[in-house]
Scaffold this motif. Sequence first.
Motif, PDB file in Angstrom:
ATOM      1  N   HIS A 163       6.752  -2.452   8.763  1.00 37.83           N
ATOM      2  CA  HIS A 163       6.265  -2.997   7.494  1.00 37.83           C
ATOM      3  C   HIS A 163       4.749  -2.820   7.373  1.00 37.83           C
ATOM      4  O   HIS A 163       4.248  -2.391   6.331  1.00 37.83           O
ATOM      5  N   ARG A 164       4.013  -3.141   8.453  1.00 42.14           N
ATOM      6  CA  ARG A 164       2.550  -2.975   8.426  1.00 42.14           C
ATOM      7  C   ARG A 164       2.175  -1.511   8.227  1.00 42.14           C
ATOM      8  O   ARG A 164       1.251  -1.188   7.477  1.00 42.14           O
ATOM      9  N   ALA A 167       2.916  -0.507   4.593  1.00 42.49           N
ATOM     10  CA  ALA A 167       1.937  -1.144   3.700  1.00 42.49           C
ATOM     11  C   ALA A 167       0.578  -0.460   3.802  1.00 42.49           C
ATOM     12  O   ALA A 167      -0.096  -0.229   2.792  1.00 42.49           O
ATOM     13  N   HIS A 170       0.754   2.895   2.076  1.00 38.94           N
ATOM     14  CA  HIS A 170       0.777   2.661   0.630  1.00 38.94           C
ATOM     15  C   HIS A 170      -0.624   2.334   0.106  1.00 38.94           C
ATOM     16  O   HIS A 170      -1.071   2.919  -0.887  1.00 38.94           O
ATOM     17  N   ARG A 171      -1.326   1.411   0.793  1.00 42.38           N
ATOM     18  CA  ARG A 171      -2.698   1.052   0.374  1.00 42.38           C
ATOM     19  C   ARG A 171      -3.625   2.252   0.441  1.00 42.38           C
ATOM     20  O   ARG A 171      -4.441   2.464  -0.453  1.00 42.38           O
TER      21      ARG A 171
END
Length: 183
Positions: A163-164, A167, A170-171
């Motif tokens: 997940h990290r 994310a 994505h960022r």
Amino acid sequence: MADRTWPAERLIVAAQRGDAESISALVSGSHPHVRRFARSLCATPEDAEDAAQEALIILYRKIGTLRATGALASWMFRIVRNECLRRARLTVRRPELVEDTRAISAEDEVMRRLEADRVAAAIAALPADQRQVLIMRDVQGLSGRLVAGALGLSVSAMKSRLHRARATVHRTLESTPRGGADD
């Protein structure tokens, strides 16, 4: 050995020591994964095949320089990524090398390559533990349970890292411009 699993650590260790049979088995066992990497990163199927072959040649020649046996997937990902980027740069500089048999405009092709470059760079910039989970899960397509077991993690710890990693990618992609200054 199943197509979805990387070669066993004992095989990698034997190949690092120079055992010819182990090196051959390692290259053969890594081939499906390397091809999958290349297909996801290179702009054309031809470039993907060439990048995969180049990566396997490097694996064959330089397996002894791999420091940690658990780093084989990330090492191969970096080799494939670099080869795909090299081929994309060559094609951008010398577009006459690409046959125009596709219905994709040159501009669309360049934009697609730039986007692939952005994604590969975002993945490469991840911390090693997150990059390894992301590659194994999302690039190689391994199951969460298999990834967790291979890395000695609980499934929930693996999911947290994944997940990290997603994310962060994505960022990174949201904060970097697509393709150039004319956007």
